[in-house]
Design an enzyme around this catalytic site. Structure first.
Site, PDB file in Angstrom:
ATOM      1  N   PHE A  50       0.849  -1.181   0.000  1.00  0.00           N
ATOM      2  CA  PHE A  50       0.000   0.000   0.000  1.00  0.00           C
ATOM      3  C   PHE A  50       0.888   1.235   0.000  1.00  0.00           C
ATOM      4  CE2 PHE A  50      -4.665   0.505   1.018  1.00  0.00           C
ATOM      5  CZ  PHE A  50      -5.066  -0.641   0.381  1.00  0.00           C
ATOM      6  N   HIS A 109      -8.577  11.031  -0.102  1.00  0.00           N
ATOM      7  CA  HIS A 109      -8.074   9.860  -0.817  1.00  0.00           C
ATOM      8  C   HIS A 109      -7.909  10.270  -2.270  1.00  0.00           C
ATOM      9  CE1 HIS A 109      -7.761   5.830  -2.442  1.00  0.00           C
ATOM     10  NE2 HIS A 109      -7.744   5.321  -1.224  1.00  0.00           N
ATOM     11  N   HIS A 140     -11.963  11.377   2.796  1.00  0.00           N
ATOM     12  CA  HIS A 140     -12.011   9.955   3.124  1.00  0.00           C
ATOM     13  C   HIS A 140     -11.946   9.650   4.613  1.00  0.00           C
ATOM     14  CE1 HIS A 140     -11.499   5.710   2.393  1.00  0.00           C
ATOM     15  NE2 HIS A 140     -10.295   5.667   2.886  1.00  0.00           N
ATOM     16  N   GLU A 144      -6.815   1.925  -2.931  1.00  0.00           N
ATOM     17  CA  GLU A 144      -5.378   2.048  -3.135  1.00  0.00           C
ATOM     18  C   GLU A 144      -4.770   0.716  -3.579  1.00  0.00           C
ATOM     19  OE1 GLU A 144      -3.811   4.675  -0.223  1.00  0.00           O
ATOM     20  OE2 GLU A 144      -2.047   3.441   0.090  1.00  0.00           O
ATOM     21  N   ARG A 184      -1.058   9.307   0.656  1.00  0.00           N
ATOM     22  CA  ARG A 184      -2.286   9.883   0.117  1.00  0.00           C
ATOM     23  C   ARG A 184      -2.280  11.410   0.079  1.00  0.00           C
ATOM     24  NH1 ARG A 184      -6.514   5.712   3.156  1.00  0.00           N
ATOM     25  NH2 ARG A 184      -6.036   3.962   1.786  1.00  0.00           N
ATOM     26  N   GLN A 226      -8.171  13.559   5.667  1.00  0.00           N
ATOM     27  CA  GLN A 226      -7.494  12.930   4.540  1.00  0.00           C
ATOM     28  C   GLN A 226      -8.367  12.894   3.291  1.00  0.00           C
ATOM     29  OE1 GLN A 226      -6.491   8.455   4.509  1.00  0.00           O
ATOM     30  NE2 GLN A 226      -4.502   9.481   4.486  1.00  0.00           N
ATOM     31  N   ARG A 266      -2.729   9.694   7.616  1.00  0.00           N
ATOM     32  CA  ARG A 266      -2.760   8.260   7.895  1.00  0.00           C
ATOM     33  C   ARG A 266      -2.249   7.457   6.701  1.00  0.00           C
ATOM     34  NH1 ARG A 266      -6.183   4.165   6.679  1.00  0.00           N
ATOM     35  NH2 ARG A 266      -7.881   5.468   5.906  1.00  0.00           N
ATOM     36  N   LEU A 291     -15.213   5.142  -3.472  1.00  0.00           N
ATOM     37  CA  LEU A 291     -13.783   4.853  -3.332  1.00  0.00           C
ATOM     38  C   LEU A 291     -13.305   3.799  -4.324  1.00  0.00           C
ATOM     39  CD1 LEU A 291     -11.135   4.957  -1.565  1.00  0.00           C
ATOM     40  CD2 LEU A 291     -12.126   3.104  -0.251  1.00  0.00           C
TER      41      LEU A 291
END
Lengths: 253, 587
Positions: free
Chosen positions: B115, B231, B357, B244, B289, B229, B392, B241
């Site tokens: 990730f 995304h 997100h 990722e 991100r 955040q 994050r 979404l």
């Protein structure tokens, strides 16, 4: 479908039932914009935000995974977040609560029956003794995962119960999603609960009520194939019954 | 009886994990699991890509810790991340024992994928419906514990505080409309984030910050709320979404020229997709991100994005993976793109743009989940420990709800065991008042003129305008002022629905009330932080300022604007440094 100005519109005939105000359900017709990208849920949100804040329904993720927004659209059970308005146009859409369930209010059904049934089939890993975490994961090959994976995809949207004519006639029937969930655990190599669940599923309310109409698998948005689960379960159940009669010493632990 | 030992608000991943932890700490303890939706509807269900924990020999705890600290731009509490990383593998193994259908290697061991921002691949996954499978495994497992008492579709409206400690909640049963006491000797809030404060979000309708607001109103500070955040890959229009994992499996991002633009933003140089080393970890599409979402804005300003029906987009291209890998590793991506964007990613690139997100901030807790209010705990996205700092890393949040859900559950159980039995009478009195407040404010009120949807839309728009990916004093000032105006207008709100049975409009107005609190905390915290760090980028203060702001912000509810205070970040072994992505970070 009609045209008011440039924006095409579509009519929704929405089932209304407010138990504090009315003894019998009625239908309200709302005209909403017909947008290419809109699903029925978007139209309901438009109604609630702009036209009538008292319309009640359940929804959350609007991406087909939380399972909240199942309703009847022109008599078919659908996830309203995945049912596009344009696929119904021209013509209106009759939106009703999921069939075969008691209606609590408007498009909201009572979930009590399903929740009790889900509990009843003991949908968790049943094992004599769980190994210590320090020993790591239970090995499970991709093929072993594939054995049960399909039945683990159920989002509990209850479309299958709405489509099931047996459940419609006999609400004690434990029903497609609960049986598929039982199979999800029975077929999991980590689980040893098949016998326990067999006791529940072989009762009068269990698998034998199903006459294999197959509607449940037709409407399932996740391709879980509950009908297949039930059919397969019947075979296992019959085999096990014969084995227990003919070869009692071979029963699974 | 409405009296239990521990009350948990929220039935998602954190709440369920906490409930199991309480009952396993002492099976005689009774847990009330209060959730505004049936637990399997909780938004954990929508998480796709996976959950991080070190299990492979080529990885190390040190790697996971450092990736998270640098990914969080040094605003991560280092004692907290250390224990999180240490406890993560056991928590994921526990979930495996509970039946989670993790994807596997041919030999039967759990598989991992890379990730963003990770030096080594360490994300456990269940194809690309990881959150769904985790949530259902937890929920189904929770059913076997008789000590867990469900309060499904009960909406908690306020904390009950007596004798200086939190002893339960007032909650509204949606099917009847009655407001009741749900008492316990400790309370854990696990209500998740508040993405619905913004107009364009991956979050479901239920993510309205109710739990954050409940704690905030009780005087508990909200920490690091300015860090939200975006995304980088949401579908235009809906904000759905696209995980990722699509990039972890090798997907690339290109602009209107077909150019892999991330190479222009200090994220490394691209390797050809046919190169066996592609995708390079912590590089290009596997950058963090915050940096990827910021790069989109720069491309947009340069006119190198693509005009779409729902605004500007770039393309996420996974075609080179081929149909077989797409169907095996990211089937949900194919399903979502086909259904909601009308394109098949096997044959066409997916239009994407940044989308709100996740909230790094939340209720200020320590490592056990406890807050400044005795008896009150929090875990999951609603809480801020903080292991996420200013940004994050993808796949830490699913693990977080397990590790800290379990920790909060154990701590709340212990606290409950040490308290004297609940006195119901004083709590009942508070609930009578709360019932009256709700009735008078919304159900019997005459003469209001504002609609919920109007105020909600204006709130979301002002948040995006002023407190989005890039911020400035000017924009934040406008947003703060606008929010004050909306708070004022909220008192003039009017409902169409005055009934009791499933009055979802009443729930919406309670949610809007909570969202206005959360929005205020975000905007004021952002205005006070005059530096750029992680997801908080100020055009008027473009650099990180460790001398003044290597600190957590703490927002306290005031009569008007919130009071913003600060608290030290815990730094142990990893002194603040530069965040380095691309080839430079390679060994």
């Amino acid at each position: 479908m009609s045209n008011s100005g440039l924006q095409p519109t579509i009519d929704l005939e929405v089932y209304r039932y407010r138990p504090e105000q009315q003894a019998e359900p009625t239908y309200d017709t709302f005209t909403v914009p017909l947008r290419d990208e809109w699903v029925i849920l978007d139209a309901l949100n438009y109604i609630k935000d702009e036209l009538d804040g008292s319309l009640s329904y359940r929804w959350s993720c609007r991406m087909g995974v939380c399972g909240s927004c199942g309703m009847m659209a022109n008599g078919e059970p659908v996830l309203t977040c995945a049912a596009f308005l344009k696929s119904y146009a021209p013509g209106s859409i009759r939106v009703e609560p999921l069939a075969n369930f008691p209606v609590a209010r408007d498009l909201i059904i009572s979930m009590d029956d399903f929740m009790e049934k889900m509990n009843r089939i003991q949908p968790w890993i049943i094992t004599d003794e769980e190994k210590p975490l320090e020993e790591g994961e239970y090995l499970q090959t991709p093929d072993q995962v594939d054995e049960y994976k399909q039945f683990s995809m159920c989002i509990n949207c209850l479309l299958c119960y709405s489509a099931c004519p047996i459940y419609g006639m006999e609400p004690s029937f434990i029903g497609p999603a609960a049986i598929a969930l039982a199979q999800r655990y029975n077929l999991d190599s980590r689980d040893h609960g098949q016998e326990t669940r067999m006791d529940i599923l072989s009762t009068d309310d269990g698998i034998w009520q199903c006459t294999f109409v197959g509607e449940c698998s037709e409407v399932c948005p996740e391709n879980v194939d509950p009908a297949g689960a039930i059919q397969r379960y019947k075979v296992t159940s019959t085999n096990d019954w014969w084995k227990s009669k003919l070869l009692p010493w071979t029963s699974k632990q | 009886m409405p009296v239990h030992d521990v009350v948990i608000v929220g039935g998602g991943g954190a709440g369920l994990r906490a409930a199991i932890a309480v009952t396993e700490t002492d099976p005689s303890l009774e847990v009330a699991l209060v959730s505004k939706v049936y637990p399997m509807r909780s938004h954990t269900v929508a998480a796709e890509g996976g959950a991080a924990a070190v299990i492979k020999d080529h990885d190390s705890f040190e790697n996971h810790i450092f990736d998270t600290i640098s990914g969080g731009d040094w605003l991560v509490d280092q004692d907290a991340i250390e224990l999180f990383v240490n406890e993560a593998p056991n928590e994921l193994v526990q979930l495996e024992h509970w039946g989670c259908p993790w994807s596997r290697e041919p030999d039967g061991k759990v598989a991992v994928r890379p990730f963003g921002g990770m030096k080594k691949e360490r994300t456990w996954y269940a194809a690309d419906k990881t959150g769904f499978h985790m949530l259902h495994s937890l929920f189904q497992t929770s059913l076997k514990y008789p000590g867990i008492v469900p309060y499904d579709e009960w909406f908690a409206t306020t904390l009950l505080i007596h004798d200086g400690r939190c002893q339960g909640v007032a909650a509204l049963e949606q099917r009847t409309g009655r407001v009741e006491v749900i008492a316990g000797r400790s309370v854990i809030i696990c209500t998740g984030g508040a993405g619905k404060v913004y107009p364009f979000t991956t979050n479901g309708a239920i993510k309205t910050g109710d739990g954050m607001s409940m704690a905030y109103r009780a005087g508990v500070p909200l920490k690091d709320m300015e860090f939200v955040q975006y995304h980088p890959t949401g579908l235009p229009g809906t904000g759905i979404l696209i995980t990722e994992a699509a990039r972890g499996e090798g997907g690339i991002l290109v602009n209107s020229d077909g150019y892999r633009y991330l190479q222009d933003y200090n994220l490394g140089q691209p390797l050809d997709v046919s190169d066996s080393n592609h995708p390079v970890k912590k590089s290009m599409e596997l950058g963090p991100r915050d940096r990827l979402s910021q790069a989109f804005i720069h491309e947009q300003r340069k006119g190198r994005t693509i005009k779409g029906k729902f605004g500007d987009v770039v393309y996420l291209d996974v075609r080179h993976l081929g149909e077989k890998i797409i169907d095996q590793k990211i089937p949900f991506v194919r399903e979502l793109a086909s259904k909601y964007a009308g394109i098949d990613p096997v044959h066409e690139p997916i239009p994407v743009r940044p989308v709100l997100h996740y909230f790094m901030g939340g209720i200020d807790t320590d490592k056990t989940g406890s807050t400044s209010l005795p008896g009150l705990y929090a875990a999951g996205e609603v809480a801020c420990v903080s292991i996420n700092g200013a940004n994050r890393l993808g796949s830490n949040s699913l693990t977080e709800l397990l590790v800290f859900g379990a920790r909060a559950g154990r701590a709340a159980a212990q606290f409950a065991l040490e308290q004297s039995p609940t006195e119901l009478a004083p709590l009942r009195k508070q609930v009578v008042d709360e019932d009256e407040r709700i009735t008078k404010s919304y159900l019997t009120k005459e003469g209001g003129t504002e609609r919920i949807s109007t105020i909600r839309t204006e709130m979301r728009d002002t948040m995006e305008d002023g407190a989005g990916i890039y911020r400035s004093e000017e924009g934040l000032k406008n947003t703060c002022n606008k929010l004050a105006e909306l708070r004022d207008r909220f008192s003039n709100i009017s409902l169409d629905d005055r009934s009791l049975t499933y009055n979802t409009e009443l729930i919406s107005v309670l949610e809007l009330d909570a969202m206005l609190d959360v929005a205020e905390a975000v905007a004021h915290s952002a205005r006070a932080r005059k530096e750029s760090r992680g997801s908080h980028q100020r055009t008027d203060h473009p650099v990180r300022d460790d001398d003044s702001y290597l600190m957590h912000s703490m927002a306290y509810k005031g009569d008007g604007a919130p009071k913003i205070d600060y608290k030290d970040v815990v730094i142990t072994r990893w002194p603040p440094g530069e965040r380095v992505y691309g080839q430079e970070q390679a060994e």
